[in-house]
Design a protein around this motif. Structure first.
Motif, PDB file in Angstrom:
ATOM      1  N   PHE A  76       0.812  -1.207   0.000  1.00 31.47           N
ATOM      2  CA  PHE A  76       0.000   0.000   0.000  1.00 31.47           C
ATOM      3  C   PHE A  76       0.847   1.260   0.000  1.00 31.47           C
ATOM      4  CE2 PHE A  76      -2.487   3.196   2.477  1.00 31.47           C
ATOM      5  CZ  PHE A  76      -3.374   3.481   1.467  1.00 31.47           C
ATOM      6  N   SER A  77       0.625   2.080  -1.009  1.00 35.34           N
ATOM      7  CA  SER A  77       1.301   3.367  -1.056  1.00 35.34           C
ATOM      8  C   SER A  77       0.245   4.450  -0.932  1.00 35.34           C
ATOM      9  CB  SER A  77       2.048   3.499  -2.376  1.00 35.34           C
ATOM     10  OG  SER A  77       2.059   4.849  -2.778  1.00 35.34           O
ATOM     11  N   VAL A  78       0.523   5.390  -0.068  1.00 38.22           N
ATOM     12  CA  VAL A  78      -0.434   6.440   0.219  1.00 38.22           C
ATOM     13  C   VAL A  78      -0.884   7.151  -1.051  1.00 38.22           C
ATOM     14  CG1 VAL A  78      -0.733   8.535   1.511  1.00 38.22           C
ATOM     15  CG2 VAL A  78       0.781   6.778   2.364  1.00 38.22           C
ATOM     16  N   ARG A  95       5.477 -12.566   6.082  1.00 37.23           N
ATOM     17  CA  ARG A  95       6.270 -11.852   7.076  1.00 37.23           C
ATOM     18  C   ARG A  95       5.713 -12.081   8.478  1.00 37.23           C
ATOM     19  NH1 ARG A  95       6.219  -5.380   7.779  1.00 37.23           N
ATOM     20  NH2 ARG A  95       6.950  -5.414   9.928  1.00 37.23           N
ATOM     21  N   TYR A 289      -0.793  -5.643  18.709  1.00 44.62           N
ATOM     22  CA  TYR A 289       0.306  -5.698  17.738  1.00 44.62           C
ATOM     23  C   TYR A 289      -0.112  -5.007  16.437  1.00 44.62           C
ATOM     24  CZ  TYR A 289       4.194  -7.887  15.168  1.00 44.62           C
ATOM     25  OH  TYR A 289       5.315  -8.118  14.431  1.00 44.62           O
ATOM     26  N   TYR A 291      -2.271  -2.646  16.154  1.00 44.61           N
ATOM     27  CA  TYR A 291      -2.300  -1.190  16.403  1.00 44.61           C
ATOM     28  C   TYR A 291      -0.902  -0.603  16.298  1.00 44.61           C
ATOM     29  CZ  TYR A 291      -2.405   3.174  18.982  1.00 44.61           C
ATOM     30  OH  TYR A 291      -2.236   4.473  19.354  1.00 44.61           O
ATOM     31  N   ALA A 293       1.903  -1.843  14.919  1.00 44.51           N
ATOM     32  CA  ALA A 293       2.533  -1.931  13.597  1.00 44.51           C
ATOM     33  C   ALA A 293       1.774  -1.084  12.583  1.00 44.51           C
ATOM     34  CB  ALA A 293       2.578  -3.383  13.133  1.00 44.51           C
ATOM     35  N   LEU A 295      -1.048   1.454  12.935  1.00 48.40           N
ATOM     36  CA  LEU A 295      -1.334   2.875  13.058  1.00 48.40           C
ATOM     37  C   LEU A 295      -0.142   3.659  13.570  1.00 48.40           C
ATOM     38  CD1 LEU A 295      -5.016   2.932  14.221  1.00 48.40           C
ATOM     39  CD2 LEU A 295      -4.050   3.604  12.044  1.00 48.40           C
ATOM     40  N   GLN A 297       3.205   2.740  13.536  1.00 47.35           N
ATOM     41  CA  GLN A 297       4.359   2.709  12.633  1.00 47.35           C
ATOM     42  C   GLN A 297       3.962   2.818  11.163  1.00 47.35           C
ATOM     43  OE1 GLN A 297       6.949  -0.570  13.529  1.00 47.35           O
ATOM     44  NE2 GLN A 297       6.678  -0.324  15.719  1.00 47.35           N
ATOM     45  N   ALA A 298       2.660   2.990  10.914  1.00 45.97           N
ATOM     46  CA  ALA A 298       2.164   3.231   9.565  1.00 45.97           C
ATOM     47  C   ALA A 298       2.470   2.118   8.583  1.00 45.97           C
ATOM     48  CB  ALA A 298       2.691   4.574   9.030  1.00 45.97           C
ATOM     49  N   GLN A 299       2.500   0.862   9.043  1.00 45.32           N
ATOM     50  CA  GLN A 299       2.665  -0.260   8.104  1.00 45.32           C
ATOM     51  C   GLN A 299       1.285  -0.833   7.822  1.00 45.32           C
ATOM     52  OE1 GLN A 299       5.903  -2.963   9.339  1.00 45.32           O
ATOM     53  NE2 GLN A 299       6.224  -1.555  11.019  1.00 45.32           N
ATOM     54  N   TYR A 300       0.522  -0.096   6.996  1.00 48.68           N
ATOM     55  CA  TYR A 300      -0.891  -0.431   6.838  1.00 48.68           C
ATOM     56  C   TYR A 300      -1.111  -1.820   6.262  1.00 48.68           C
ATOM     57  CZ  TYR A 300      -1.238   4.539   7.634  1.00 48.68           C
ATOM     58  OH  TYR A 300      -1.116   5.775   8.182  1.00 48.68           O
ATOM     59  N   PHE A 302       0.795  -4.492   6.212  1.00 47.17           N
ATOM     60  CA  PHE A 302       1.162  -5.553   7.141  1.00 47.17           C
ATOM     61  C   PHE A 302       0.092  -5.712   8.218  1.00 47.17           C
ATOM     62  CE2 PHE A 302       3.609  -6.713  11.064  1.00 47.17           C
ATOM     63  CZ  PHE A 302       3.803  -8.037  10.719  1.00 47.17           C
TER      64      PHE A 302
ATOM     65  N   GLU B 121      -0.250   9.144  14.351  1.00 43.58           N
ATOM     66  CA  GLU B 121      -1.399   8.467  13.762  1.00 43.58           C
ATOM     67  C   GLU B 121      -2.196   9.418  12.871  1.00 43.58           C
ATOM     68  OE1 GLU B 121      -3.510   6.482  16.897  1.00 43.58           O
ATOM     69  OE2 GLU B 121      -5.356   6.513  15.730  1.00 43.58           O
ATOM     70  N   SER B 124      -0.293  10.322   9.645  1.00 42.72           N
ATOM     71  CA  SER B 124      -0.369   9.259   8.639  1.00 42.72           C
ATOM     72  C   SER B 124      -1.751   9.195   8.019  1.00 42.72           C
ATOM     73  CB  SER B 124      -0.064   7.901   9.272  1.00 42.72           C
ATOM     74  OG  SER B 124       1.191   7.916   9.861  1.00 42.72           O
ATOM     75  N   GLU B 153       6.542   9.720  -2.941  1.00 39.48           N
ATOM     76  CA  GLU B 153       5.150  10.065  -3.212  1.00 39.48           C
ATOM     77  C   GLU B 153       5.001  11.434  -3.860  1.00 39.48           C
ATOM     78  OE1 GLU B 153       2.821   7.911  -2.434  1.00 39.48           O
ATOM     79  OE2 GLU B 153       3.582   6.643  -0.826  1.00 39.48           O
ATOM     80  N   THR B 513      10.402  -3.415  13.746  1.00 40.07           N
ATOM     81  CA  THR B 513       9.093  -3.677  14.343  1.00 40.07           C
ATOM     82  C   THR B 513       9.237  -4.676  15.485  1.00 40.07           C
ATOM     83  OG1 THR B 513       8.083  -3.350  12.198  1.00 40.07           O
ATOM     84  CG2 THR B 513       6.723  -4.387  13.872  1.00 40.07           C
TER      85      THR B 513
END
Lengths: 334, 568
Positions: A76-78, A95, A289, A291, A293, A295, A297-300, A302, B121, B124, B153, B513
């Protein structure tokens, strides 16, 4: 009300509504009716009108957002958005399965949730049976109010209270323990105690509330049954065993199935608020976990993959438990 | 009668059961819901863009923009900014700084100011939901976000040309502080965000204070403050055993961390650990430019044992895992804390400025591991990344560059911090500044509440080293002097601010992570004794390797080498 829904003229509404309980074969007579689906709907359209808000709610809030689940399979890219991001297949799942924390997360989640399901299932039944046997009306209502009350404390406040009460040096419980000559217990810092703190504080908070449904079901039992049992010489325990419990069974099974559906979905707020670096080894569950990873750390992608895995497992468990319950006791959700 | 009642109860029961089931369902659906915040943001944004189209071509073309002098724009322009709002601050639209800037430049601002605990949050989500602002001001954009949202981006626009054309003060800052430009330039050679530079050491070193009243009670003078690990331990033991707060109970907490996390505590990371010859628990770079991972060094074991000894003897706060700044402040006000971190002692202990002079700053520690040489590190960088960035939504990037450039001038950087003369400060007879007291409000409360966001929020500015000393504040003067004398000669940087290629940054996120989580939990476990240091050390090392820590080190090494090369 249950009996009423069962003899309702439109059996198909039960299928649509999804969660109406049916009891064994009693219902089948109502299904055998003539005419196509359309005519049956038309013949009682008023009932369907009532159904619309619910349907709309689920379509908008539950089914609508599901298209976003695809980002679990994309990188996912913003900027590119959900539809434009690159497909990566099962990379994020891979992963997660390879992650050092995979087995620990599953273990913690299952441990906490099975433990709380068992405790949260048995205690309200016991309390309901207890309350039902009480003769003194005033004491009964005080008891009920006192046991309901904790349910209305918000989770945040409740966890704040727990953190203060369970503090290692200044907390109420440890003051008492030390005062009695014991050694302070690290309720929130000893990893082996986390599940107990979580589950039994939950029991304190939820038992009274959980018993309401059972108390109501017990109130519905025909007085004649007790009288007959008494004449036959049944003791109090025998009456509970042979009259009360069989009457509670359908309710018990329905609630048990529902709670099994969220087996991997331990409530996120309470775990998160009671968590610290020392108890994380047993308190980190899938939802916390996700939450961290997703929100934080923004790894949507994953986090979505992990969340999707969680939901699928929940879904499978719900179906399995339901099928088992249907076979064993003739009670099921659908 | 009774029967009726029963019936009523029974139907109530059925309703509750149905409700319970409905809740079960909604709970399942809950996770999928989009946050209402995003929706609100979306609406607001839509409103704004329509507002903006009413005044087209705000920049350059129609001569609205002035390349020199003020106002920057002739006709009012509205720019939406997003920034971190610290709890001490008042609403940004009411702050005098923003009002004055609007008056001076003609650019009016609209604010979106999430609080600290939700800021990352919300930021992002704003990017994801396409509701991001025209400008990030105090937006804490770290280097990875700059690379991702700038390089990849294209949301953040490159600032290089704008700086060359419109920002003489920013250019001057780069010239005066070598290394800064390398640290804010992304791998593609572009600058996506402007930093805050704070050249005064007291701005980036960790202020760890001793409880002066306890030292007095134990007859310890400033010269006798511990300078090595053993003496440090001995003093903490005396704090605990000799009842320095004089209440007869052994309730002293000699060392308080103000953090649920040992790795996040400045006292342990910046002063105790470096005395073991390791400059950081995680990634750090040694004197020869070799990147290392602290927990993999052999001495790290000794460090853990030292902390465990402190913990076992209750010299280290035994409740550190559940403590937070509120609980620690309460303990300090009760005079139970011997040593802790705080901006100034007055924030922690119940003392006034005069008494605070007796509260000395920690002395840098040494040990046999460092060959008797005192070493410390500093937790913050003089460079604060990502305080200002312009996005592709901004209609008038030139104007905003001129707007922010003012803050890098000496006048501007003072103004954003202190506001107008005669409000928060005035000149004393000595020619130095002094505070103007405001009834019922502490100085910082007034400054943050009424004047400026530069009180808790990292804002774009260039603070000259001499700025901090321009106050008629005896306490501040002492702090500067002791920091310069006691800390600065011995301090080392843990790791400079560098950039990573996007693939490396992605990989680092993946590794970190789990690795950071593991480190945090394991180190805490070792210290309190949930884990056994000797018995489980090898397992700890093996797990670190299993979590690809070596790959992490090599990526940091590459990034460091690039930075070092760019700096030459």
């Amino acid at each position: 009300m249950f009996c009423q829904t069962e003899v309702v003229q439109c059996p198909s509404s039960q299928q649509k509504g999804g969660f109406f309980m049916k009891r064994g074969k009693k219902r089948t007579y109502a299904v055998r009716r003539k005419g196509g689906l359309g005519r049956r709907i038309l013949s009682c359209w008023q009932l369907y009108v009532f159904l619309i808000p619910t349907l709309v709610y689920f379509v908008i809030f539950s089914y609508g957002p599901m298209y976003g689940v695809q980002i679990a399979f994309r990188d996912f890219s913003v900027r590119k958005g959900i539809w434009g991001s690159r497909w990566v297949g099962l990379e994020h799942f891979q992963r997660f399965f390879d992650s050092y924390y995979f087995s620990q997360l599953i273990k913690n989640t299952l441990h906490i949730s099975i433990y709380s399901i068992i405790v949260g299932f048995i205690l309200p039944i016991l309390l309901a049976l207890l309350v039902n046997e009480l003769r003194n009306g005033k004491f009964k209502s005080i008891l009920q109010t006192v046991t309901y009350a904790p349910y209305f404390i918000s989770t945040v406040v409740f966890c704040g209270m727990l953190t203060i009460f369970l503090n290692n040096t200044n907390g109420l419980f440890n003051q008492i323990i030390v005062g009695l000559g014991g050694k302070p217990v690290g309720f929130l810092t000893d990893p082996s105690l986390f599940s107990h703190v979580f589950v039994w504080s939950g029991a304190w908070q939820g038992t009274g509330w959980g018993s309401i449904i059972y108390i109501a079901a017990l109130a519905g039992i025909d007085e004649q049954l007790y009288e007959a049992a008494k004449i036959d010489g049944a003791t109090r325990l025998q009456r509970i065993w042979h009259i009360n419990l069989p009457h509670l069974l359908p309710t018990m099974i329905t609630l048990l199935i529902l709670s099994c559906g969220s087996l991997l979905g331990v409530g996120y707020e309470k775990v998160f608020l009671l968590q610290n670096s020392l108890n994380a080894a047993t308190s980190e569950v899938i939802s916390t976990y996700v939450y961290k990873a997703g929100l934080v750390q923004a790894q949507y992608s994953f986090a979505t993959a992990v969340g999707l895995f969680n939901s699928v497992i929940n879904f499978v468990i719900l179906i399995l438990v339901n099928a088992v319950a249907k076979r064993i006791s003739d009670t099921s959700l659908w | 009668m009774k029967k009726q009642q029963k019936k009523r109860i029974r139907s109530l029961g059925s309703i509750l059961l149905v409700l319970a089931m409905a809740f079960g369902l909604t709970a399942c659906g809950g996770g999928e819901k989009t946050s209402p915040v995003v929706e609100n943001g979306g609406e607001k944004e839509a409103g704004d863009t329509t507002g903006k189209t009413d005044e087209p071509g705000t920049a350059g073309a129609d001569g609205n923009f002035n390349e020199e002098g003020y106002p920057i724009v002739n006709e009012a322009v509205t720019v939406r900014i997003m920034g971190l709002k610290h709890p001490i601050q008042g609403e940004w639209k009411d702050l005098k700084f923003f009002q004055k800037m609007e008056e001076m430049t003609g650019i009016s601002l609209e604010f979106d100011t999430p609080a600290l605990d939700v800021f990352e949050e919300k930021k992002s989500l704003a990017i994801t939901g396409d509701t991001y602002p025209d400008v990030f001001f105090g937006g804490m954009l770290n280097t990875n976000q700059q690379v991702e949202w700038g390089m990849t981006e294209g949301i953040l626009i490159p600032l290089n040309d704008l700086i060359d054309k419109y920002a003489p003060n920013v250019q001057a800052m780069f010239e005066a502080n070598p290394g800064v430009k390398a640290s804010v330039t992304a791998p593609d050679g572009n600058i996506y965000a402007l930093p805050q530079i704070n050249a005064a050491p007291i701005a980036y070193t960790a202020p760890v204070w001793y409880n002066g009243s306890w030292l007095k009670a134990l007859n310890v003078t400033e010269d006798q403050l511990p300078k090595d690990l053993d003496a440090f331990y001995d003093l903490l033991v005396r704090f605990r055993k000799e009842d320095p707060n004089g209440n007869g109970a052994e309730d002293e907490i000699p060392l308080s961390l103000v953090s649920g996390d040992i790795l996040g505590s400045e006292t342990t990371e910046c002063f105790i650990l470096p005395a073991f010859g390791i400059n950081g628990s995680k990634i750090y770079v040694d004197d020869n430019g070799v990147v290392k991972y602290g927990a993999m060094e052999e001495n790290y074991k000794e460090y853990l044992k030292y902390l465990k000894k402190l913990y076992d003897e209750k010299l280290l706060d035994n409740d550190f895992a559940t403590a937070d700044s509120v609980s620690v402040t309460a303990q300090a006000k009760d005079n139970q804390v011997g040593l802790t971190i705080a901006a100034i002692p007055q924030n922690m202990w119940d003392v006034d400025t005069e008494q605070a002079k007796e509260y000395p700053i920690i002395r840098v520690l040494s040990s046999e591991y460092t060959g008797g040489k005192p070493v410390c590190t500093y937790p913050n960088s003089p460079i604060q990344q990502g305080t200002f960035a312009i996005t592709d939504k901004c209609q008038c990037p030139e104007a905003m560059m001129r707007w922010v450039d003012y803050l890098y001038s000496e006048e501007g950087s003072l103004y954003i911090h202190y506001g107008d003369e005669g409000d928060f400060w005035e000149f004393a007879d000595s020619g130095l500044r002094k505070h103007i007291e405001h009834e019922g409000m502490a100085n910082e409360e007034y400054r943050g509440g009424k004047i400026t966001p530069d009180c808790g929020t990292p804002c774009p500015k260039w603070v000259r080293p001499e700025t901090e000393g321009s106050w008629e504040d005896p306490f501040q003067a002492i702090r500067i002097a002791t920091t310069d004398e006691q800390i600065v000669p011995y301090m080392k940087e843990v790791f400079p601010q560098t950039y990573f290629s996007e693939s490396d940054a992605d990989r680092i996120t993946v590794i970190k992570t789990d690795l950071d989580k593991y480190m945090k939990e394991t180190v805490a476990g070792f210290v309190v004794g949930n884990l056994d240091i000797d018995a489980q050390w090898d397992e700890f090392q093996a797990t670190l390797k299993q979590m690809n820590v070596e790959e992490l080190i090599s990526m940091y090494q590459t990034s460091y080498d690039n930075w070092a090369a760019a700096n030459k």
